[in-house]
Design an enzyme around this catalytic site. Sequence first.
Site: not given
Length: 391
Positions: A110, A182, A207
Amino acid sequence: MNESAHGLSTRCVHDGEITDPQGAPHTPIYNSTTFVFEDTKSLLDVVEGRKPGNLYTRYGLNPSIKSLESKLASIEFGEAALAFSSGMASEAALFLALGRRGIVCIGDAYGGTLELLDDQIRSLNIPVYFLLGSDLDRLDALLDKGVDLVFLETPTNPALEIFDIRDLAERAHKMGALLVVDNTFATPVNQNPLLLGADLVVHSATKYLGGHSDITAGALIGPASLIEKVGPWRKNLGQMLAPETASLLSRSLRTLVPRVKQQNESASAIAQALARHPKVQRVLYPGLPDFPGHALAKRQMSGFGGMMTMELDSDETGTRKVADSFRIFRIAPSLGGAESLCTQPVTTTHHGLPEMERQRRGITGSMIRFSIGFEDASDLIADIEQALKSI
Ligand code: PLP
């Protein structure tokens, strides 16, 4: 490791919930910032760690937060968990607490993670190394320098690249490093990194765990011996989430399994439909048999997730025209909610990267990334088909 005999759906619903004296079937919201004691001795018993108890919410010693953490630990098969005010807060605390000899970040993480590592963490003289999937043969040499952490996302964003968690865990452990995954994109419904040999799991709970685009939160899960080392950083950096948010997140986790299964199913149907469309050059989705990471994804995941990227037979301008023509998909830089979202990675996640670096990472202006929500898959397919008519 937490190996409760119950299945994941049962854990999501029941684990961590406290028995409420008023009879509520789940943990109530304890919105108190502090907790009172009968006398000084009782307070000191908690402060000095002789007895478990509630004390001060920023420390995490609050029933709503402890209840959430126990559920998070259970659903990721971990011994302990820490809840945070955001995914980035959990990563920052992790890197500062456990990564000071050096961190290797593998793959296309990310953008915020890349920036945190490259700017703030590096500015503290902590060595940081970035390795793309094509450079994995350099990993052993980097580990040989004595790094503490190997960090990665799998599947990655936006190319959905799949990394072999078991293999990377073995390589990291051989050189005394920890492997951190992650698991935001996959969720524990589709992938259990701790069972595959990873040491820690982080989440942007903003999320899929939150699942409704209305909570900002993060989580770190793993063995108690590691989690205990990160706890003081969270406490003193003030990264705690509010009890109201903890309670909302627990509420969301109760429905995690049916939500993610529905998203898996719709995404799979949409990926297959897009793969047949003449204006779509490539569909990046781990569930498609011709996707390069499919065999590995099949081995280490139990579902392929709700995220996919399509690459169009068009340039950046044409691709933007398609993104602007959707009627159900909304343009937004997030994922994992009830509403389907789309984004051109060059305008969001990879906006700040120089063109050369984007090329190295295989990110093109012709890509649109989708987060598939709960609308009917047939409506979503029809929406993409009508938008593709704009080019
Ligand atoms: N990890 C992944 C995979 C993400 O997509 C994000 C945010 O988009 C983060 C971490 C950071 O999470 P947050 O926005 O909750 O801080």
